[in-house]
Design an enzyme around this catalytic site. Structure first.
Site, PDB file in Angstrom:
ATOM      1  CG  HIS A  93     -11.940   2.377 -57.892  1.00 45.78           C
ATOM      2  ND1 HIS A  93     -13.131   2.550 -58.584  1.00 45.78           N
ATOM      3  CD2 HIS A  93     -11.156   1.614 -58.694  1.00 45.78           C
ATOM      4  CE1 HIS A  93     -13.058   1.905 -59.738  1.00 45.78           C
ATOM      5  NE2 HIS A  93     -11.867   1.340 -59.830  1.00 45.78           N
ATOM      6  NE  ARG A 113     -15.411   4.285 -63.857  1.00 47.93           N
ATOM      7  CZ  ARG A 113     -14.163   4.616 -63.619  1.00 47.93           C
ATOM      8  NH1 ARG A 113     -13.621   5.626 -64.272  1.00 47.93           N
ATOM      9  NH2 ARG A 113     -13.447   3.951 -62.743  1.00 47.93           N
TER      10      ARG A 113
END
Length: 501
Positions: free
Chosen positions: A283, A306
């Protein structure tokens, strides 16, 4: 006198034999010894064992109990002292088709297959997509709020459902575990480490229960019509990571220490095939804790950060990647940065969209809040003029609908005069895509592709669905879709065995 005591002793012995078999009676009339084998077989035929108590295991247990009815029993074995596993920490959301945002099954399917890099199995992806709406509807029917929507990296539509009341993983797991605790047909046993699967005699190769070590160290044998393995992945096993994916073995992990991959060992010993164990997801964003920057275990900086508009910046305050590309590409870009680190910056609008859960990360000192962009630049140690120019360019690209990195989705801009949140992040081992081979009915498969009778798998322990890279939000969806399929099909098998007895 001695004859009476002898008969009494035999009766007590018979009672304890029944108790060991899981037979409970409300009458004082004991069955004849000749009827015990049939009753024990009947009890076994209506019992399902679920190994693991995360989202996939809990979904399997609740679904199996409902399908079995009042005569069934579901036993959930959890090796840790509490239920929930890594699912409690899930933080972005769960995917489902969203026609209101222009989504369609073919679009969702293509996004997932594209992310999988040619390794995702189409039949499993088709099942995931087809069951996605029902999966979220089932969660909502359990009283879970999933009213938020966000578009995560690699998705072409806004299809990730989130909670507006707090961290989505905790919200889902608390509600489901409360339902499980209230269901008299389900028994949760914590501190129970499964050491082997019981195999049927006669060469059928089927599974008919488990052997586990209880909290007091004693060995227990539990027969069942079916076993569902929902044990999670091996993202915290240094040994298995070094063996199967040495390229990521030195990175920190977001996994709890319980993610050791025991389910793979159990399944393989029962004849199941394992596949794609080298496919481990890194990740892109794990929080770097200023108090312990070198820690090998890190809090995940959710992709939702995000997804609402957070931007990634170098140590000089410059953007370097499309923040909403797939996880593998974003992680690769960050790993090229000095120290494998980058800044994550959220404007005021993004922070508002993320919701109250942002306060948790602030309380842990993983995210800092600043009055404006200039104050954030001072905290980051970057040239304020460079950062201001970068934000101005980002806002202009957002208005135009495309930037130099190919980004076309801009959830929010950054107001330099408003509050700004900042975090330091680094890539982390997050998810193991490989695992036990399974079919669309969540049945474990052998090396020839044949189902192993009585053995089902769901969640991260299974392999083949995500391929080389998992889309954010597909993990929780996988847990519900295949957890429910495993529970439903295990109950159907139990029903057929009960008819035979």
């Amino acid at each position: 006198m001695s004859g009476g005591l002898g008969r009494l002793a035999k009766l007590f012995a018979l009672f304890f034999l029944m108790a060991a078999a899981g037979l409970v009676y409300t009458t004082t009339r004991l069955p004849k010894p000749s009827s015990l084998p049939a009753m024990m077989a009947a009890r076994q035929a209506t019992r399902i064992v679920v190994v693991g108590s995360g989202l996939s295991g809990t979904a399997a247990a609740l679904t199996a109990a409902e399908a079995l009815g009042q005569r069934g029993e579901v036993v959930v074995l959890e090796k840790e002292g509490r239920a929930g596993g890594n699912s409690l920490k899930a933080s972005s959301g769960i995917n489902a088709l969203t026609p209101e945002h222009g989504d369609a099954a073919d679009t969702f399917r293509e996004d997932t297959l594209r992310s999988g890099g040619g390794l995702a199995m189409p039949q499993l992806v088709d099942t995931l997509v087809a069951d996605s709406s029902e999966a979220v509807a089932w969660l909502e029917s359990c009283g879970i709020d999933l009213g938020g929507r966000v578009q995560l990296g690699g998705h072409s539509r806004k299809r990730t459902h989130t909670s507006t009341r707090g961290p989505v993983g905790f919200t889902i797991m608390k509600a489901l575990l409360d339902l499980e605790a209230a269901d008299p047909r389900i028994r949760l046993v914590t501190g129970a480490k499964v050491t082997s699967l019981l195999r049927k005699s006669g060469g059928s190769g089927g599974v008919q229960g488990v052997v586990y070590t209880s909290e007091d160290g004693s060995e227990q044998r539990l027969e069942a019509a079916a076993v569902v393995l929902a044990t999670g992945g091996f993202g915290a096993s240094a040994e298995l990571l070094q063996q199967h994916a040495p390229q990521v073995a030195e990175l920190p992990t977001t996994n709890g220490p319980w993610a050791q991959g025991e389910g793979l060992v159990l399944a393989e010993a029962a004849g199941a095939a394992l596949l794609q164990l080298d496919q481990v997801q890194v990740h892109p964003t794990g929080f770097v804790d200023p108090a312990d920057p070198g820690s090998g275990t890190k809090f995940l900086a959710p992709e939702k950060l995000r997804g609402v508009g957070g931007i990634l910046l170098t140590s000089q305050g410059r953007r370097f990647v499309d923040e909403l590309t797939t996880r593998d590409k974003a992680a690769a870009a960050i790993l090229q940065q000095p120290g494998r680190r980058a800044f994550l910056l959220l404007g005021a609008e993004a922070a508002q969209q993320f919701g109250p859960a942002l306060g948790f990360y602030i309380s842990k000192h993983l995210v800092t809040k600043h009055d404006d962009l200039a104050a954030a630049a001072s905290h980051m140690g970057v040239d304020p003029q460079v950062l201001a120019a970068e934000v101005e360019a980002y806002n202009a690209a957002a208005a135009a609908g495309r930037d130099a990195f190919g980004k076309t989705v801009f959830p929010s801009g950054v107001d330099p005069q408003a509050a700004v949140h900042v975090a330091l992040i680094t890539p982390v081992v997050h998810y193991t895509m490989g695992g036990v081979a399974m079919d669309s009915d969540a049945r474990a498969l052998d090396a020839s592709g044949n189902p192993i009778p009585g053995l089902f798998v769901a969640g991260e322990v299974a392999g083949g669905l995500h391929g080389a890279n998992r889309l954010g939000g597909n993990s929780m969806l996988e847990c519900v879709v295949f957890g429910r399929r495993a529970g439903r099909n295990a109950a159907a098998l139990a029903g057929s065995l009960q008819q035979e007895t």
